[in-house]
Design a protein around this motif. Structure first.
Motif, short mmCIF file in Angstrom:
data_model
loop_
_atom_site.label_atom_id
_atom_site.label_comp_id
_atom_site.label_asym_id
_atom_site.label_seq_id
_atom_site.Cartn_x
_atom_site.Cartn_y
_atom_site.Cartn_z
N ALA A 87 0.83 -1.20 0.00
CA ALA A 87 0.00 0.00 0.00
C ALA A 87 0.88 1.26 0.00
O ALA A 87 0.55 2.25 -0.65
N GLU A 88 2.01 1.21 0.70
CA GLU A 88 2.90 2.37 0.75
C GLU A 88 3.42 2.72 -0.65
O GLU A 88 3.43 3.88 -1.05
N GLN A 89 3.85 1.68 -1.39
CA GLN A 89 4.42 1.92 -2.73
C GLN A 89 3.36 2.48 -3.68
O GLN A 89 3.63 3.38 -4.47
N THR A 90 2.16 1.93 -3.62
CA THR A 90 1.11 2.40 -4.52
C THR A 90 0.67 3.81 -4.14
O THR A 90 0.40 4.64 -5.01
N PRO A 112 -4.47 -12.20 -4.98
CA PRO A 112 -5.11 -12.68 -3.74
C PRO A 112 -6.28 -11.78 -3.32
O PRO A 112 -7.35 -12.28 -2.95
N THR A 113 -6.10 -10.46 -3.40
CA THR A 113 -7.19 -9.55 -3.04
C THR A 113 -8.38 -9.76 -3.97
O THR A 113 -9.53 -9.86 -3.52
N LEU A 114 -8.13 -9.87 -5.26
CA LEU A 114 -9.21 -10.05 -6.23
C LEU A 114 -9.98 -11.35 -5.97
O LEU A 114 -11.17 -11.45 -6.26
N LYS A 130 1.89 -8.65 -6.86
CA LYS A 130 2.49 -8.84 -8.19
C LYS A 130 1.78 -8.05 -9.29
O LYS A 130 2.42 -7.35 -10.05
N CYS A 131 0.48 -8.19 -9.41
CA CYS A 131 -0.17 -7.47 -10.52
C CYS A 131 -1.08 -6.38 -9.98
O CYS A 131 -1.98 -5.91 -10.66
N GLY A 132 -0.82 -5.95 -8.77
CA GLY A 132 -1.60 -4.89 -8.17
C GLY A 132 -1.23 -4.80 -6.71
O GLY A 132 -0.33 -5.50 -6.24
N VAL A 133 -1.94 -3.93 -6.01
CA VAL A 133 -1.60 -3.73 -4.61
C VAL A 133 -2.36 -4.73 -3.74
O VAL A 133 -3.47 -5.12 -4.06
N ALA A 134 -1.72 -5.13 -2.66
CA ALA A 134 -2.34 -6.07 -1.72
C ALA A 134 -3.15 -5.30 -0.68
O ALA A 134 -2.61 -4.42 -0.01
N VAL A 135 -4.44 -5.64 -0.55
CA VAL A 135 -5.26 -5.02 0.49
C VAL A 135 -5.99 -6.13 1.25
O VAL A 135 -6.89 -6.77 0.71
N SER A 136 -5.56 -6.36 2.48
CA SER A 136 -6.17 -7.43 3.27
C SER A 136 -7.05 -6.92 4.40
O SER A 136 -7.81 -7.68 4.96
#
Lengths: 551, 139
Positions: A87-90, A112-114, A130-136
């Motif tokens: 999230a920081e990088q995005t 994983p989020t999708l 990998k192909c987007g940001v991780a939001v858990s």
């Protein structure tokens, strides 16, 4: 017969009162000042079908654009899809894009989020960030929008099966920061039907999946009235190998399917329909793409007005985002993609899109770098500010070819829509494997045409002398997985377990009893339930979906 | 007697982009091979177990999500663990040039990027698989 000066006096003026003309010279380089609109009157011809088929911008059937003054007043939203790593990088990339002149945010989530898994789930291994940001959990969402004024930007989120949960997290961020939900603008993709057709990021079976979508139709207009709670998407259908006509037909058929599901729940069409938005692909065949946008607006307007009896003109308007065709980009001679993207973006603009993402030239190789993403944004800005195509609205109207092709695409698309209706609707057609079969045929046929060189792809099957070129690649930091796992562990440690338990129990109850799930998703988000926990509750209640393996 | 080449085309992980996998599967079938397509969302364990069960000569992995290093490594490791490292592994998808030598080091026989003609993949398998048969004294 309605005259142009009537339109100018009524619709155009009214549109300017809301949104005045942009303070730039609407003059050609020879200092000719084009009028906002040209019609058959201007060249002294008769077009007896003009009102019925083309009409005026901002008026039914909206073939020439949904707004009265279109780009004379407001350019399309330049909305670049971005997201990778943590999230920081995005968040950092978002701030740079806003500084570079982008006008709206668009979040890409990781797989994983999708698919509704937390970053530390075993199936997430290797895929986190990998192909987007991780939001858990809400903790990630808070970091993602740190330092961004949510009442000033509009945010689009490409999320489908877990759309309710992710939207709830965004709204929870807004609530905690004191922003007014009534002022929030943005879009969640939330189009599950095209997941079964093409993109394949489904979790639950079709029926409960559509139920979750209709929960947002019911809850959204009352609570977050400016939010587009769905973006009915042809993009993925096209990228999965359909033709432009199939994309047009299936997307609109999906839209109608949602309308029917919402009507079945007893909702008022004029309450939810104005917030339905669309998303189309824009590929290489220039005029076909332009005709596709014009035909889409006309079909939607007609059907909403006459078949679904909507009375509010806002319900008739097809507002759309567009994205250049990732599938058309080549890994060979990648800089050529800049030219492809420019042509496709121009087609979207001449087709009257309301928002646009341009692909970066290196996307057939990896995630875009900051530089390639900036070139893609600059491409839009060159079209917007230098090309002159924004001087007058729908400048290609009246072209024999464009008008004929618009009619022809409408005719072919309506034939497919009727066929799907005869099958019993989109869900039935999914269950019967109709879309899988049609897609497999269309994409194999195209591949064979390319291999037989009936279709030439520059740099791929012709003009292949490679100029040695090193493209810098955006790589994702493998640390992401560890950072995410640590943050998740902290969230689970520090939250109030009782509130978590109650929130998840509330969600379960709503799902079992068929109540609207949205208020419960919001409570879950505020309680820092993780995405995986919320989706697991629904997996238990609804079951999961496995599609048949069809080649 | 002409032995037919048996190929497993697999989509590992969470990625649902299956146009390429399906086009390749069909092209291999049209070229006379026996093709098994796994469908979506396969774990490396499922893929390797299907490959052994179906007695295939080659496994083709299609990955567009950026998680290729992980999945190729796992599939190769499991094949070795189960004494099936004679099965040829190849793949395709969105795979940066920098990663191709790393994949080859893992023993991945070929990586086909976007724009590859299906004929190229057919030719590759028709060359590489019989070579393996020969090496194993099967041909």
């Amino acid at each position: 017969m309605r005259k142009k000066h009537d339109w100018l006096r009524e619709t155009y003026q009214k549109s300017l009162e809301k949104m005045p003309e942009r303070p730039v010279a609407h003059r050609t380089l020879s200092d000719i000042a084009p009028e906002p609109l040209y019609t058959p009157e201007d060249i002294g011809v008769l077009d007896p079908e003009y009102e019925e088929k083309r009409g005026y911008p901002g008026e039914y059937p909206y073939t020439r654009g949904v707004y009265g003054s279109m780009y004379r007043s407001k350019l399309w939203t330049m909305r670049m899809f971005a997201g990778f790593g943590t999230a920081e990088q995005t968040n950092e990339r978002f701030k740079k894009l806003l500084k570079a002149g982008q006008t709206g945010l668009s979040v890409a989530f990781d797989l994983p989020t999708l698919m509704g898994y937390d970053s530390d789930h075993p199936l997430s291994k290797g895929e986190v960030g990998k192909c987007g940001v991780a939001v858990s959990s809400l903790a990630d969402m808070e970091i993602l929008f740190e330092g961004i004024n949510l009442e000033e930007v509009t945010t689009s989120m490409t999320i489908n099966s877990p759309a309710n949960a992710i939207w709830a997290m965004y709204l929870a961020v807004a609530k905690k920061k004191g922003y007014d939900w009534k002022k929030l603008g943005g879009t969640i993709q939330n189009d599950i039907l095209k997941e079964f057709i093409a993109q394949k990021e489904f979790i639950f079976p079709p029926e409960p999946s559509v139920k979750l979508v209709i929960d947002t139709f019911e809850w959204g207009p009352k609570n977050v009235p400016k939010w587009n709670f769905i973006s009915v998407s042809g993009y993925h259908i096209r990228e999965a190998g359909s033709t432009a006509v199939q994309e047009l037909a299936w997307t609109l058929a999906d839209g109608f399917e949602y309308v029917e599901a919402a009507l079945k729940r007893g909702l008022d069409v004029d309450e939810f329909a104005p917030r339905i938005s669309f998303f189309f692909d824009v590929h290489n065949d220039f005029f076909e793409e332009i005709a596709k946008f014009r035909a889409a607006r006309r079909i939607w307007a007609k059907e909403m007005r006459y078949r679904y009896k909507a009375k509010n003109p806002q319900s008739w308007m097809l507002r759309t985002h567009a994205q250049t065709a990732g599938v058309s980009l080549t890994a060979q001679q990648p800089l050529n993609n800049i030219a492809r993207v420019a042509i496709q973006a121009l087609a979207a603009v001449l087709g009257g899109t309301n928002s646009l993402h341009t692909d970066a030239y290196d996307e057939a190789l990896a995630l875009p770098t900051e530089e390639s993403a900036t070139i893609a944004l600059r491409t839009q800005q060159i079209i917007a500010y230098e090309s002159g195509v924004t001087h007058t609205i729908d400048p290609l109207a009246g072209s024999y070819y464009v008008e004929w092709l618009t009619d022809e695409m409408e005719r072919q698309a309506m034939a497919i829509i009727e066929e799907i209706r005869r099958m019993g609707g989109v869900v039935r057609a999914i269950e019967e494997g109709y879309f899988l079969r049609e897609l497999a045929e269309a994409s194999y046929r195209y591949q064979q045409e390319v291999e037989r060189k009936e279709r030439i792809i520059v740099g791929v099957n012709a003009f292949t002398d490679e100029i040695p070129l090193k493209v810098p690649i955006q790589l994702v930091d493998p640390e992401v997985e560890r950072v995410q796992a640590e943050r998740l562990a902290r969230v689970r440690r520090e939250r109030d377990p009782k509130r978590v338990e109650e929130a998840l129990a509330g969600l379960r109850r709503a799902a079992v009893e068929g109540q609207n799930t949205m208020p419960h998703f919001v409570e879950c988000a505020l309680a820092y339930c993780t995405l995986g926990e919320m989706m697991d509750v629904l997996r238990e209640v609804y079951g999961t979906y496995q599609e048949p393996a069809y080649v | 007697m002409d032995r037919r080449i048996r190929v497993l085309i697999a989509k590992p992980g969470l990625d649902g982009h299956d146009r390429g996998a399906k086009v390749v599967a069909r092209a291999l079938r049209d070229a006379g091979m026996e093709v098994i397509y796994t469908g979506l969302r396969q774990t490396p364990e499922m893929i390797v177990s299907a490959a052994i069960q179906e007695d295939v000569d080659a496994i083709g992995l299609s990955i567009l999500s950026g998680a290729h290093m992980h999945y190729f490594r796992e599939v190769k490791r499991l094949l070795e663990e189960q004494g099936a490292s004679d099965i040829l592994v190849f793949g395709g998808g969105i795979i940066p040039d920098e990663d191709v030598p790393k994949l080859q080091e893992l023993g991945v026989a070929a990586v086909f990027g976007p724009g590859t003609s299906t004929q190229e993949i057919v030719d590759f398998l028709k060359r590489a698989v019989p070579e393996r048969w020969q090496a194993q004294g099967l041909a």
